[in-house]
Design an enzyme around this catalytic site. Structure first.
Site, PDB file in Angstrom:
ATOM      1  N   THR A 149      10.155 -11.439   8.928  1.00 49.63           N
ATOM      2  CA  THR A 149      10.244 -10.326   7.972  1.00 49.63           C
ATOM      3  C   THR A 149      10.637  -9.025   8.666  1.00 49.63           C
ATOM      4  OG1 THR A 149       8.768 -11.267   6.340  1.00 49.63           O
ATOM      5  CG2 THR A 149       8.842  -8.869   6.442  1.00 49.63           C
TER       6      THR A 149
ATOM      7  N   TYR B  66       2.950  -7.491  16.164  1.00 48.78           N
ATOM      8  CA  TYR B  66       3.333  -6.582  15.069  1.00 48.78           C
ATOM      9  C   TYR B  66       4.174  -5.426  15.598  1.00 48.78           C
ATOM     10  CZ  TYR B  66       2.820  -2.491  11.984  1.00 48.78           C
ATOM     11  OH  TYR B  66       3.063  -1.375  11.247  1.00 48.78           O
TER      12      TYR B  66
ATOM     13  N   LYS C 278       8.136  -4.451  15.021  1.00 45.40           N
ATOM     14  CA  LYS C 278       8.548  -3.167  14.434  1.00 45.40           C
ATOM     15  C   LYS C 278       9.488  -2.433  15.411  1.00 45.40           C
ATOM     16  CE  LYS C 278       7.520  -1.412  11.085  1.00 45.40           C
ATOM     17  NZ  LYS C 278       8.047  -1.497   9.691  1.00 45.40           N
TER      18      LYS C 278
ATOM     19  N   ALA D  29       7.236  -5.243   5.223  1.00 47.84           N
ATOM     20  CA  ALA D  29       6.912  -5.741   6.555  1.00 47.84           C
ATOM     21  C   ALA D  29       5.631  -6.548   6.472  1.00 47.84           C
ATOM     22  CB  ALA D  29       6.727  -4.578   7.533  1.00 47.84           C
TER      23      ALA D  29
ATOM     24  N   ASP E 191      10.479  -6.803  -3.592  1.00 49.08           N
ATOM     25  CA  ASP E 191       9.251  -7.250  -2.922  1.00 49.08           C
ATOM     26  C   ASP E 191       9.082  -8.731  -3.194  1.00 49.08           C
ATOM     27  OD1 ASP E 191       6.438  -7.675  -2.254  1.00 49.08           O
ATOM     28  OD2 ASP E 191       6.284  -5.487  -2.188  1.00 49.08           O
TER      29      ASP E 191
ATOM     30  N   PHE F 244       0.818  -1.218   0.000  1.00 49.64           N
ATOM     31  CA  PHE F 244       0.000   0.000   0.000  1.00 49.64           C
ATOM     32  C   PHE F 244       0.859   1.280   0.000  1.00 49.64           C
ATOM     33  CE2 PHE F 244      -2.157   2.771   3.402  1.00 49.64           C
ATOM     34  CZ  PHE F 244      -2.775   3.606   2.477  1.00 49.64           C
TER      35      PHE F 244
ATOM     36  N   THR G 207       6.124   2.748  12.749  1.00 49.34           N
ATOM     37  CA  THR G 207       4.756   3.055  13.153  1.00 49.34           C
ATOM     38  C   THR G 207       4.729   3.687  14.547  1.00 49.34           C
ATOM     39  OG1 THR G 207       2.752   1.922  13.910  1.00 49.34           O
ATOM     40  CG2 THR G 207       4.715   0.595  13.818  1.00 49.34           C
ATOM     41  N   ASP G 208       3.665   4.450  14.811  1.00 46.44           N
ATOM     42  CA  ASP G 208       3.487   4.998  16.174  1.00 46.44           C
ATOM     43  C   ASP G 208       3.111   3.902  17.169  1.00 46.44           C
ATOM     44  OD1 ASP G 208       0.898   4.500  15.259  1.00 46.44           O
ATOM     45  OD2 ASP G 208       0.121   6.504  15.702  1.00 46.44           O
ATOM     46  N   GLU G 209       2.756   2.699  16.652  1.00 45.01           N
ATOM     47  CA  GLU G 209       2.285   1.631  17.543  1.00 45.01           C
ATOM     48  C   GLU G 209       3.397   1.130  18.469  1.00 45.01           C
ATOM     49  OE1 GLU G 209      -0.372  -1.200  15.739  1.00 45.01           O
ATOM     50  OE2 GLU G 209      -0.954   0.222  14.181  1.00 45.01           O
TER      51      GLU G 209
ATOM     52  N   ARG H  83     -10.436  -6.874  19.961  1.00 50.23           N
ATOM     53  CA  ARG H  83      -9.111  -7.428  19.642  1.00 50.23           C
ATOM     54  C   ARG H  83      -8.334  -7.586  20.957  1.00 50.23           C
ATOM     55  NH1 ARG H  83      -5.689  -3.404  15.926  1.00 50.23           N
ATOM     56  NH2 ARG H  83      -6.516  -4.574  14.169  1.00 50.23           N
ATOM     57  N   PRO H  84      -7.643  -8.733  21.176  1.00 48.13           N
ATOM     58  CA  PRO H  84      -6.844  -8.855  22.405  1.00 48.13           C
ATOM     59  C   PRO H  84      -5.718  -7.820  22.414  1.00 48.13           C
ATOM     60  CG  PRO H  84      -6.907 -10.943  21.170  1.00 48.13           C
ATOM     61  CD  PRO H  84      -7.579  -9.920  20.315  1.00 48.13           C
ATOM     62  N   GLY H  85      -5.493  -7.203  23.558  1.00 48.61           N
ATOM     63  CA  GLY H  85      -4.406  -6.211  23.672  1.00 48.61           C
ATOM     64  C   GLY H  85      -4.661  -4.954  22.857  1.00 48.61           C
TER      65      GLY H  85
HETATM   66  P1  NAD Z   1       1.461  -3.684   3.189  1.00 45.98           P
HETATM   67  O1  NAD Z   1       1.133  -4.880   4.022  1.00 45.98           O
HETATM   68  O2  NAD Z   1       0.402  -3.083   2.330  1.00 45.98           O
HETATM   69  O3  NAD Z   1       2.705  -4.001   2.239  1.00 45.98           O
HETATM   70  C1  NAD Z   1       3.828  -4.705   2.669  1.00 45.98           C
HETATM   71  C2  NAD Z   1       4.660  -5.064   1.434  1.00 45.98           C
HETATM   72  O4  NAD Z   1       5.860  -5.722   1.883  1.00 45.98           O
HETATM   73  C3  NAD Z   1       3.958  -6.011   0.468  1.00 45.98           C
HETATM   74  O5  NAD Z   1       4.145  -5.584  -0.849  1.00 45.98           O
HETATM   75  C4  NAD Z   1       4.641  -7.352   0.722  1.00 45.98           C
HETATM   76  O6  NAD Z   1       4.635  -8.209  -0.411  1.00 45.98           O
HETATM   77  C5  NAD Z   1       6.045  -6.890   1.083  1.00 45.98           C
HETATM   78  N1  NAD Z   1       6.753  -7.889   1.896  1.00 45.98           N
HETATM   79  C6  NAD Z   1       6.288  -8.518   3.014  1.00 45.98           C
HETATM   80  N2  NAD Z   1       7.196  -9.385   3.456  1.00 45.98           N
HETATM   81  C7  NAD Z   1       8.277  -9.292   2.640  1.00 45.98           C
HETATM   82  C8  NAD Z   1       9.539  -9.934   2.587  1.00 45.98           C
HETATM   83  N3  NAD Z   1       9.883 -10.876   3.487  1.00 45.98           N
HETATM   84  N4  NAD Z   1      10.415  -9.584   1.616  1.00 45.98           N
HETATM   85  C9  NAD Z   1      10.075  -8.643   0.683  1.00 45.98           C
HETATM   86  N5  NAD Z   1       8.880  -8.031   0.665  1.00 45.98           N
HETATM   87  C10 NAD Z   1       7.998  -8.345   1.648  1.00 45.98           C
HETATM   88  O7  NAD Z   1       2.031  -2.619   4.226  1.00 45.98           O
HETATM   89  P2  NAD Z   1       1.843  -1.034   4.268  1.00 45.98           P
HETATM   90  O8  NAD Z   1       0.576  -0.725   4.968  1.00 45.98           O
HETATM   91  O9  NAD Z   1       2.126  -0.465   2.943  1.00 45.98           O
HETATM   92  O10 NAD Z   1       3.034  -0.657   5.284  1.00 45.98           O
HETATM   93  C11 NAD Z   1       4.356  -0.419   4.792  1.00 45.98           C
HETATM   94  C12 NAD Z   1       5.264  -0.055   5.946  1.00 45.98           C
HETATM   95  O11 NAD Z   1       4.754   1.082   6.636  1.00 45.98           O
HETATM   96  C13 NAD Z   1       5.389  -1.151   7.011  1.00 45.98           C
HETATM   97  O12 NAD Z   1       6.737  -1.189   7.430  1.00 45.98           O
HETATM   98  C14 NAD Z   1       4.479  -0.690   8.120  1.00 45.98           C
HETATM   99  O13 NAD Z   1       4.939  -1.162   9.377  1.00 45.98           O
HETATM  100  C15 NAD Z   1       4.622   0.817   8.023  1.00 45.98           C
HETATM  101  N6  NAD Z   1       3.479   1.607   8.493  1.00 45.98           N
HETATM  102  C16 NAD Z   1       2.219   1.349   8.013  1.00 45.98           C
HETATM  103  C17 NAD Z   1       1.164   2.140   8.444  1.00 45.98           C
HETATM  104  C18 NAD Z   1      -0.236   1.911   7.906  1.00 45.98           C
HETATM  105  O14 NAD Z   1      -1.182   2.561   8.370  1.00 45.98           O
HETATM  106  N7  NAD Z   1      -0.449   1.053   6.922  1.00 45.98           N
HETATM  107  C19 NAD Z   1       1.374   3.177   9.352  1.00 45.98           C
HETATM  108  C20 NAD Z   1       2.681   3.419   9.813  1.00 45.98           C
HETATM  109  C21 NAD Z   1       3.733   2.620   9.367  1.00 45.98           C
HETATM  110  P1  TYD Z   2      -6.388  -1.386  11.533  1.00 46.21           P
HETATM  111  O1  TYD Z   2      -6.821  -0.773  10.249  1.00 46.21           O
HETATM  112  O2  TYD Z   2      -6.236  -2.873  11.594  1.00 46.21           O
HETATM  113  O3  TYD Z   2      -5.052  -0.641  11.979  1.00 46.21           O
HETATM  114  P2  TYD Z   2      -4.243  -0.707  13.395  1.00 46.21           P
HETATM  115  O4  TYD Z   2      -4.727  -1.861  14.175  1.00 46.21           O
HETATM  116  O5  TYD Z   2      -2.845  -0.879  12.945  1.00 46.21           O
HETATM  117  O6  TYD Z   2      -4.495   0.612  14.062  1.00 46.21           O
HETATM  118  O7  TYD Z   2      -7.444  -0.974  12.657  1.00 46.21           O
HETATM  119  C1  TYD Z   2      -7.733   0.380  12.948  1.00 46.21           C
HETATM  120  C2  TYD Z   2      -8.683   0.399  14.132  1.00 46.21           C
HETATM  121  O8  TYD Z   2      -9.946  -0.163  13.719  1.00 46.21           O
HETATM  122  C3  TYD Z   2      -8.236  -0.437  15.301  1.00 46.21           C
HETATM  123  O9  TYD Z   2      -8.628   0.219  16.511  1.00 46.21           O
HETATM  124  C4  TYD Z   2      -8.994  -1.736  15.162  1.00 46.21           C
HETATM  125  C5  TYD Z   2     -10.284  -1.297  14.507  1.00 46.21           C
HETATM  126  N1  TYD Z   2     -10.940  -2.275  13.602  1.00 46.21           N
HETATM  127  C6  TYD Z   2     -12.307  -2.568  13.738  1.00 46.21           C
HETATM  128  O10 TYD Z   2     -12.991  -2.049  14.630  1.00 46.21           O
HETATM  129  N2  TYD Z   2     -12.873  -3.425  12.840  1.00 46.21           N
HETATM  130  C7  TYD Z   2     -12.151  -4.033  11.848  1.00 46.21           C
HETATM  131  O11 TYD Z   2     -12.727  -4.844  11.065  1.00 46.21           O
HETATM  132  C8  TYD Z   2     -10.757  -3.712  11.700  1.00 46.21           C
HETATM  133  C9  TYD Z   2      -9.919  -4.353  10.632  1.00 46.21           C
HETATM  134  C10 TYD Z   2     -10.190  -2.822  12.609  1.00 46.21           C
END
Ligand code: NAD
Ligand code: TYD
Length: 352
Positions: free
Chosen positions: A106, A158, A162, A89, A37, A14, A133-135, A290-292
């Site tokens: 990973t 997760y 991270k 990731a 990737d 993404f 991530t902020d998590e 969700r747990p935790g």
């Molecule tokens: P995503 O799950 O959409 O994409 C992850 C990509 O990594 C995929 O294309 C997957 O094929 C690739 N990948 C996974 N394992 C791999 C491996 N072993 N070798 C090579 N490629 C591999 O994730 P995203 O939401 O785009 O997140 C990208 C990064 O941003 C992550 O590091 C995530 O922790 C961080 N992040 C995401 C968010 C969010 O809201 N999505 C917020 C803050 C930080």
């Molecule tokens: P998510 O998109 O999984 O991101 P993150 O857990 O990394 O913050 O979830 C965002 C919030 O939405 C989180 O508090 C969990 C909640 N959630 C639901 O309530 N229903 C759902 O089906 C999903 C996927 C998440």
């Protein structure tokens, strides 16, 4: 900073795919991108459809697993990698609860391998930028914000994985003098997000009149950032951030989950009501928590704003409307993702 051969890991996911489009469209980046990737369930070549034709000399795809150190070293050597922007990731909290193993490999071992490959090719190496991530900071009560000095306190497999990768990146900077930067960002939303995360899942279920699962009481708070703003923040840090430093990235957009779900229902009803005539809010179903489950995330990004002048530019109201429209207009992408069709493309392409 002059990057010639930038390795972007996880570029078919993404945020990675949005970042590749963003960067290739910028005048202040003239180098090549080598997208590494392995194409897990979340990696979708459709996310970058057309990019190889649009940028034949500046974009390359390498299907490889970052857990394979030999492959990483070989790719570094063959392409003369001089910078890394590391997105790859396992990224979904619910999956990490069910099956944490892949997150350890990973997110931790994969990051370690990339750092080792960079260390082995240190001459002329410009930057290792790590996306996090902020998590990692854990959960907030009703008050307060995460800053760059908030102690790490991750609660899910997760975020723990991270957090571990963040520490490794920082340590390689301190110990080996590797030029590194780290960014910790809040929840992203926008085009090409895999529909397991809250916003695309709710948009697609609500469109079809299916149940909308809300965990617990729906009052958990996340800070939301439009993905293109995240890409812009990353490039700002890569260009001008101080080496060895961490920067928080946020959207100033704290929202309860239930508010977002209701907003999506109302926007979709406004575009086209359900054939039953019932409001989509009736589809909301509170399910087991969700747990935790972290209660609240909120980001203080003063450092990024004051040092580097970055601010988010998209409002949530406009960003969510754009995102909903994108999912409505890209039904073929949605269909293929839902049917896992790009996996048969991958099998054909790679003879699996
Ligand atoms: P995503 O799950 O959409 O994409 C992850 C990509 O990594 C995929 O294309 C997957 O094929 C690739 N990948 C996974 N394992 C791999 C491996 N072993 N070798 C090579 N490629 C591999 O994730 P995203 O939401 O785009 O997140 C990208 C990064 O941003 C992550 O590091 C995530 O922790 C961080 N992040 C995401 C968010 C969010 O809201 N999505 C917020 C803050 C930080
Ligand atoms: P998510 O998109 O999984 O991101 P993150 O857990 O990394 O913050 O979830 C965002 C919030 O939405 C989180 O508090 C969990 C909640 N959630 C639901 O309530 N229903 C759902 O089906 C999903 C996927 C998440």
């Amino acid at each position: 900073m002059n990057i010639q051969n930038l390795m972007v890991t996880g570029g078919c996911g993404f945020i990675g795919s949005n970042f590749i489009r963003y960067l290739l469209g910028r005048a202040d980046f003239t180098g090549r991108i080598i997208n590494v990737d392995t194409l897990t369930y979340a990696g979708n070549p459709d996310n970058l459809k057309g990019i190889e034709n649009d940028y034949p000399d500046r974009y390359l795809f390498e299907r490889a697993d970052i857990c394979d150190l030999g492959r990483m070293e070989e790719i570094f050597s063959r392409h003369g990698i001089d910078a890394v922007c590391h997105f790859a990731a396992e990224s979904h909290v619910d999956r990490s609860i069910k099956d944490p193993g892949a997150f350890i490999y990973t997110n931790i071992v994969g990051t370690f391998n990339l750092l080792e490959a960079a260390r082995a090719h240190a001459e002329g190496f410009v930057l290792f930028h790590h996306i996090s991530t902020d998590e990692v900071y854990g959960s907030l009560g009703p008050e307060g914000l995460f800053t760059e000095t908030t102690p790490y306190s991750p609660n899910s497999p997760y975020s723990a994985a991270k957090a571990s990768s963040d520490h490794l990146v920082r340590a390689y900077g301190a110990t080996y003098g590797l030029p590194i930067t780290v960014s910790n960002c809040s929840n992203n939303y926008g085009n090409y997000q895999f529909p397991e995360k809250l916003i695309p899942l709710i948009v697609l279920n609500a469109k079809e009149g299916e149940k909308l699962p809300v965990y617990g009481d729906g009052r958990n708070v996340r800070d939301w950032l439009y993905v293109e703003d995240h890409c812009d923040a990353i490039w700002t840090i890569m260009r001008s951030g101080r080496r060895g430093e961490t920067y928080n990235i946020g959207g100033n957009m704290e929202m309860e989950n239930i508010t977002i779900v209701e907003m999506i229902c109302d926007i979709l009803d406004e575009i086209e009501g359900l054939s039953t005539g019932a409001p989509r809010r009736d589809l909301i179903t509170f399910v087991k928590d969700r747990p935790g489950h972290d209660r609240r995330y909120a980001i203080d990004f003063t450092k990024l704003r004051e040092e580097l002048g970055w601010m988010p530019s998209e409002s949530f109201e406009s960003g969510i409307r754009k995102t909903i429209s994108w999912y409505l207009e890209n039904s073929e992408w949605v269909r293929r993702v839902k049917n896992n069709e790009y996996h048969s493309w991958i099998s054909k392409q790679y003879g699996e």
